[in-house]
Scaffold this motif. Structure first.
Motif, PDB file in Angstrom:
ATOM      1  N   THR A  18      13.052 -18.099 -51.616  1.00 59.74           N
ATOM      2  CA  THR A  18      12.885 -18.726 -50.299  1.00 59.74           C
ATOM      3  C   THR A  18      14.172 -18.653 -49.482  1.00 59.74           C
ATOM      4  O   THR A  18      14.303 -19.334 -48.472  1.00 59.74           O
ATOM      5  CB  THR A  18      12.456 -20.205 -50.443  1.00 59.74           C
ATOM      6  N   GLY A  19      15.099 -17.824 -49.922  1.00 62.87           N
ATOM      7  CA  GLY A  19      16.418 -17.749 -49.303  1.00 62.87           C
ATOM      8  C   GLY A  19      16.466 -16.943 -48.018  1.00 62.87           C
ATOM      9  O   GLY A  19      15.458 -16.435 -47.526  1.00 62.87           O
ATOM     10  N   ASP A  20      17.673 -16.825 -47.504  1.00 63.40           N
ATOM     11  CA  ASP A  20      17.902 -16.143 -46.225  1.00 63.40           C
ATOM     12  C   ASP A  20      17.407 -14.702 -46.217  1.00 63.40           C
ATOM     13  O   ASP A  20      16.830 -14.243 -45.227  1.00 63.40           O
ATOM     14  CB  ASP A  20      19.394 -16.152 -45.875  1.00 63.40           C
ATOM     15  N   TRP A  21      17.644 -13.980 -47.313  1.00 64.09           N
ATOM     16  CA  TRP A  21      17.210 -12.584 -47.357  1.00 64.09           C
ATOM     17  C   TRP A  21      15.701 -12.481 -47.280  1.00 64.09           C
ATOM     18  O   TRP A  21      15.150 -11.701 -46.492  1.00 64.09           O
ATOM     19  CB  TRP A  21      17.731 -11.875 -48.609  1.00 64.09           C
ATOM     20  N   VAL A  22      15.002 -13.256 -48.076  1.00 62.23           N
ATOM     21  CA  VAL A  22      13.536 -13.208 -48.069  1.00 62.23           C
ATOM     22  C   VAL A  22      12.993 -13.615 -46.705  1.00 62.23           C
ATOM     23  O   VAL A  22      12.064 -12.982 -46.189  1.00 62.23           O
ATOM     24  CB  VAL A  22      12.953 -14.085 -49.201  1.00 62.23           C
ATOM     25  N   GLN A  23      13.573 -14.626 -46.100  1.00 58.67           N
ATOM     26  CA  GLN A  23      13.116 -15.047 -44.774  1.00 58.67           C
ATOM     27  C   GLN A  23      13.259 -13.923 -43.756  1.00 58.67           C
ATOM     28  O   GLN A  23      12.383 -13.734 -42.899  1.00 58.67           O
ATOM     29  CB  GLN A  23      13.870 -16.289 -44.324  1.00 58.67           C
ATOM     30  N   LEU A  24      14.331 -13.155 -43.856  1.00 63.90           N
ATOM     31  CA  LEU A  24      14.498 -12.011 -42.954  1.00 63.90           C
ATOM     32  C   LEU A  24      13.510 -10.904 -43.301  1.00 63.90           C
ATOM     33  O   LEU A  24      12.839 -10.364 -42.422  1.00 63.90           O
ATOM     34  CB  LEU A  24      15.939 -11.487 -43.011  1.00 63.90           C
ATOM     35  N   PHE A  25      13.397 -10.561 -44.589  1.00 66.04           N
ATOM     36  CA  PHE A  25      12.476  -9.497 -44.998  1.00 66.04           C
ATOM     37  C   PHE A  25      11.043  -9.793 -44.555  1.00 66.04           C
ATOM     38  O   PHE A  25      10.294  -8.887 -44.187  1.00 66.04           O
ATOM     39  CB  PHE A  25      12.490  -9.304 -46.511  1.00 66.04           C
ATOM     40  N   GLN A  26      10.645 -11.050 -44.602  1.00 68.80           N
ATOM     41  CA  GLN A  26       9.271 -11.425 -44.260  1.00 68.80           C
ATOM     42  C   GLN A  26       8.926 -11.154 -42.795  1.00 68.80           C
ATOM     43  O   GLN A  26       7.755 -11.121 -42.437  1.00 68.80           O
ATOM     44  CB  GLN A  26       9.026 -12.903 -44.586  1.00 68.80           C
ATOM     45  N   LYS A  27       9.899 -10.906 -41.971  1.00 67.66           N
ATOM     46  CA  LYS A  27       9.655 -10.566 -40.564  1.00 67.66           C
ATOM     47  C   LYS A  27       9.208  -9.117 -40.409  1.00 67.66           C
ATOM     48  O   LYS A  27       8.733  -8.729 -39.344  1.00 67.66           O
ATOM     49  CB  LYS A  27      10.918 -10.800 -39.731  1.00 67.66           C
ATOM     50  N   ALA A  28       9.366  -8.321 -41.446  1.00 69.14           N
ATOM     51  CA  ALA A  28       9.126  -6.883 -41.362  1.00 69.14           C
ATOM     52  C   ALA A  28       7.765  -6.500 -41.930  1.00 69.14           C
ATOM     53  O   ALA A  28       7.280  -7.099 -42.891  1.00 69.14           O
ATOM     54  CB  ALA A  28      10.216  -6.134 -42.128  1.00 69.14           C
ATOM     55  N   ASP A  29       7.173  -5.473 -41.337  1.00 71.74           N
ATOM     56  CA  ASP A  29       5.959  -4.889 -41.887  1.00 71.74           C
ATOM     57  C   ASP A  29       6.295  -4.194 -43.196  1.00 71.74           C
ATOM     58  O   ASP A  29       7.344  -3.556 -43.322  1.00 71.74           O
ATOM     59  CB  ASP A  29       5.373  -3.855 -40.922  1.00 71.74           C
ATOM     60  N   GLY A  30       5.424  -4.338 -44.172  1.00 76.64           N
ATOM     61  CA  GLY A  30       5.571  -3.610 -45.415  1.00 76.64           C
ATOM     62  C   GLY A  30       6.345  -4.311 -46.504  1.00 76.64           C
ATOM     63  O   GLY A  30       6.408  -3.818 -47.630  1.00 76.64           O
ATOM     64  N   TYR A  31       6.943  -5.451 -46.212  1.00 78.51           N
ATOM     65  CA  TYR A  31       7.653  -6.202 -47.252  1.00 78.51           C
ATOM     66  C   TYR A  31       6.639  -6.872 -48.167  1.00 78.51           C
ATOM     67  O   TYR A  31       5.638  -7.426 -47.717  1.00 78.51           O
ATOM     68  CB  TYR A  31       8.564  -7.252 -46.618  1.00 78.51           C
ATOM     69  N   ILE A  32       6.903  -6.832 -49.483  1.00 78.72           N
ATOM     70  CA  ILE A  32       6.008  -7.449 -50.458  1.00 78.72           C
ATOM     71  C   ILE A  32       6.642  -8.698 -51.057  1.00 78.72           C
ATOM     72  O   ILE A  32       6.127  -9.792 -50.890  1.00 78.72           O
ATOM     73  CB  ILE A  32       5.596  -6.454 -51.562  1.00 78.72           C
ATOM     74  N   LEU A  33       7.750  -8.535 -51.749  1.00 80.86           N
ATOM     75  CA  LEU A  33       8.405  -9.687 -52.373  1.00 80.86           C
ATOM     76  C   LEU A  33       9.769  -9.298 -52.900  1.00 80.86           C
ATOM     77  O   LEU A  33      10.099  -8.126 -53.013  1.00 80.86           O
ATOM     78  CB  LEU A  33       7.558 -10.285 -53.506  1.00 80.86           C
TER      79      LEU A  33
END
Length: 109
Positions: free
Chosen positions: A29-44
């Motif tokens: 739930t950290g900063d990196w995941v929060q940023l990645f979740q803004k992008a199309d194609g991110y899974i986990l």
């Protein structure tokens, strides 16, 4: 066009005084995941702590395709750089292990 899920993997050796902050920023739930979740194609993202060295970690970032990851890096370059700069003092060592195609059907595309 079919895509191949892929991961990119990083290894870190964390400074003891930054251990908890590192886990918070790089965790699920950290900063990196929060940023990645803004992008199309991110899974986990998975954060793994070495069983014999608690200061050593690997991150495994799952994407639908390498082009999705690359598009993310272009689209969110400013935000990526800001988080990376914030985290630069957390580690003694940081090493890119590589990009890998996933040999799995565990993801629904």
């Amino acid at each position: 066009m079919a895509t191949t899920p892929f991961v990119y993997i990083w290894e870190y050796v964390v400074k003891k005084e930054y251990l908890e902050e590192f886990k918070n920023v790089y965790g699920s739930t950290g900063d990196w995941v929060q940023l990645f979740q803004k992008a199309d194609g991110y899974i986990l993202t998975e954060l793994h702590q070495d069983a014999s060295n608690p200061l050593r970690f690997v991150t495994v970032d799952f994407w639908n395709s390498i082009s999705d990851r690359d598009n993310f890096r272009n689209q969110f370059a400013k935000e990526f750089t800001a988080i990376d700069k914030h985290c630069e003092n957390f580690t003694e060592e940081e090493r890119f292990i590589g990009d890998f195609n996933c040999d799995t059907n565990r993801f629904v595309m």
